[in-house]
Design a protein around this motif. Structure first.
Motif, mmCIF file in Angstrom:
data_model
loop_
_atom_site.group_PDB
_atom_site.id
_atom_site.type_symbol
_atom_site.label_atom_id
_atom_site.label_comp_id
_atom_site.label_asym_id
_atom_site.label_seq_id
_atom_site.Cartn_x
_atom_site.Cartn_y
_atom_site.Cartn_z
ATOM 1 N N HIS A 106 1.452 57.264 0.658
ATOM 2 C CA HIS A 106 1.986 57.820 1.904
ATOM 3 C C HIS A 106 3.369 58.373 1.628
ATOM 4 C CE1 HIS A 106 4.464 54.105 2.089
ATOM 5 N NE2 HIS A 106 3.376 53.512 1.629
ATOM 6 N N ASP A 152 9.823 51.768 -1.708
ATOM 7 C CA ASP A 152 8.596 51.001 -1.471
ATOM 8 C C ASP A 152 7.912 50.840 -2.826
ATOM 9 O OD1 ASP A 152 6.283 49.871 -0.495
ATOM 10 O OD2 ASP A 152 5.600 51.663 0.566
ATOM 11 N N HIS A 168 6.534 54.375 6.281
ATOM 12 C CA HIS A 168 5.206 54.996 6.272
ATOM 13 C C HIS A 168 5.310 56.286 7.055
ATOM 14 C CE1 HIS A 168 3.452 50.821 5.609
ATOM 15 N NE2 HIS A 168 3.161 51.516 4.541
ATOM 16 N N ASP A 192 5.669 43.291 -3.270
ATOM 17 C CA ASP A 192 5.774 44.638 -2.682
ATOM 18 C C ASP A 192 7.034 44.627 -1.821
ATOM 19 O OD1 ASP A 192 5.511 47.063 -1.393
ATOM 20 O OD2 ASP A 192 3.466 46.722 -0.685
ATOM 21 N N PHE A 200 10.919 46.927 4.676
ATOM 22 C CA PHE A 200 9.832 46.296 5.452
ATOM 23 C C PHE A 200 9.830 44.839 5.031
ATOM 24 C CE2 PHE A 200 8.371 48.268 1.568
ATOM 25 C CZ PHE A 200 7.736 47.221 0.908
ATOM 26 N N GLU A 220 -0.039 54.153 -4.979
ATOM 27 C CA GLU A 220 -0.219 52.716 -5.005
ATOM 28 C C GLU A 220 -1.677 52.262 -5.029
ATOM 29 O OE1 GLU A 220 0.870 50.737 -1.251
ATOM 30 O OE2 GLU A 220 1.674 52.636 -0.556
HETATM 31 N N1 GLY Z 1 4.764 48.091 1.653
HETATM 32 C C1 GLY Z 1 3.796 48.724 2.420
HETATM 33 C C2 GLY Z 1 3.087 49.719 1.644
HETATM 34 O O1 GLY Z 1 3.096 49.705 0.435
HETATM 35 O O2 GLY Z 1 2.528 50.635 2.164
#
Ligand code: GLY
Ligand code: MN
Ligand code: MN
Length: 357
Positions: free
Chosen positions: A289, A225, A296, A214, A183, A318
């Motif tokens: 998630h 992620d 996601h 991130d 992302f 997170e």
């Molecule tokens: N990088 C997007 C998230 O942590 O959901």
């Protein structure tokens, strides 16, 4: 591997009383067929699997999706599929109602008639539990982003812009084997670190800044992620305090993660730490998630999700605290649910890192 996934899709369509499942979302289509192209209609029936593609993808589809009968659809793959639907007398066809645009559904209804198109909102669920190959890819992806984080620690300094730092991080991931980024990276410094998804700007970073990074790498289709928050120079008491609270919240969530536990209980384990430290209102998003072919995906680790965790699910954890005008802290890891707990895939340092200022 694909055979097991097709079996899973067939159990799904049987339990929903469908004759076939039409799969158009890229991640789902890749999951059930192996085909990585950007367009095409996959159709899974109790007996076979079809993949209708346009001219651009004839060869690629045949090579990547050997378990499917590839329909060469010219400029109109839906028409080719319609013929197959009629010859097989398929009457109830499920489609991904959360994904396919309304206008496209209308066009498909015309073409596929008299078959009934049945909206299915949970097709993505097929991908919640990962197989060994998927977990291995996610682990490689995490290793690539870990190495990029180690690299950025060597260069991230006051005087640098957020954009330059993000570029270093992204180049390190590409050089380390990422086929692309998971992302658009978040890199937010100073007061901007209070933006949970702050994109890198031309802001010049200063001594005393918190910096939230991130980022994620994609390996073989699967993306990591990871978030880390660092300080440029010596952290002050408030920065230390917030970091400790977020780290403790994450630790409690990781301790709670095991098969059978409802997702919302894991969220609650982290949220209660942050709330009792007085920052409940400053943690406004879900705890995590699922990750996989999509960065996601399900299941959400959210206060509303009662679904129990299962071995093989891969999730982010997170927690964060965001104080407008001051800054924020988030710590994010990727974990796989095991038979008796979880295993952390991201291994980047997690102590509060004070970089030279
Ligand atoms: N990088 C997007 C998230 O942590 O959901
Ligand atoms: Mn993230
Ligand atoms: Mn995330």
């Amino acid at each position: 591997m694909i055979a097991a996934r097709l079996d899973r899709a067939r159990r799904y369509l049987a339990s929903a009383g469908l004759d076939a499942l039409l799969v158009m979302r890229a991640e789902n289509r890749r999951y059930v067929t192996g085909f990585t192209g950007s367009a095409g209609l996959a159709l899974v029936t109790a007996r076979d699997a079809l993949l209708a593609v346009d001219f651009r993808y004839y060869e690629q589809a045949a090579a990547e999706a050997p378990a499917c009968e590839v329909l060469r659809g010219g400029s109109d793959p839906a028409a080719a599929l319609a013929e197959a639907v009629r010859s097989r007398d398929l009457r109830r066809i499920g489609f991904e109602s959360e994904f396919v645009p309304y206008a496209q559904v209308e066009r498909l209804r015309e073409k596929l008639g008299p078959a009934e198109l049945v909206p299915m909102g949970d097709v993505d669920r097929l991908r919640w539990v990962k197989d060994a190959g998927e977990i291995a890819a996610l682990e490689r992806a995490a290793g690539i982003s870990d190495a990029a984080f180690a690299r950025i620690l060597e260069v991230l300094r006051p005087g640098m812009t957020e954009r330059d730092a993000a570029l270093e991080l992204e180049v390190a991931m590409r050089r380390g084997g990422a086929e692309r980024l998971s992302f658009e990276s978040v890199l937010a410094s100073g007061p901007r670190s209070a933006l949970p998804h702050g994109r890198a700007t031309a802001r010049v970073m200063e001594a005393g800044d918190l910096v939230t990074l991130d980022f994620g790498a994609v390996y073989d289709g699967y993306g990591s992620d990871c978030t880390r928050t660092v300080v440029l120079g010596s952290p002050d008491d408030r920065q230390r305090r917030l970091y400790e609270v977020v780290l403790e919240a994450q630790r409690r969530a990781l301790d709670a993660l095991r098969p059978g536990v409802p997702c919302r209980d894991v969220d609650a384990a982290a949220r209660s730490v942050i709330a009792s430290a007085g920052f409940g209102d400053a943690f406004g998003h879900a705890l995590g998630h699922g990750i996989g072919l999509d960065v996601h995906e399900g299941p959400p680790l959210s206060p509303r999700n009662e679904a129990p965790l299962e071995p093989g699910m891969v999730l982010t954890v997170e927690p964060g605290i965001y104080l407008p005008g001051w800054g924020g802290v988030r710590i994010e890891d990727d974990v796989v649910v095991t038979e008796d707990g979880c295993r952390i895939l991201t291994r980047a340092r997690k102590d509060l890192i004070a970089l030279p200022a």
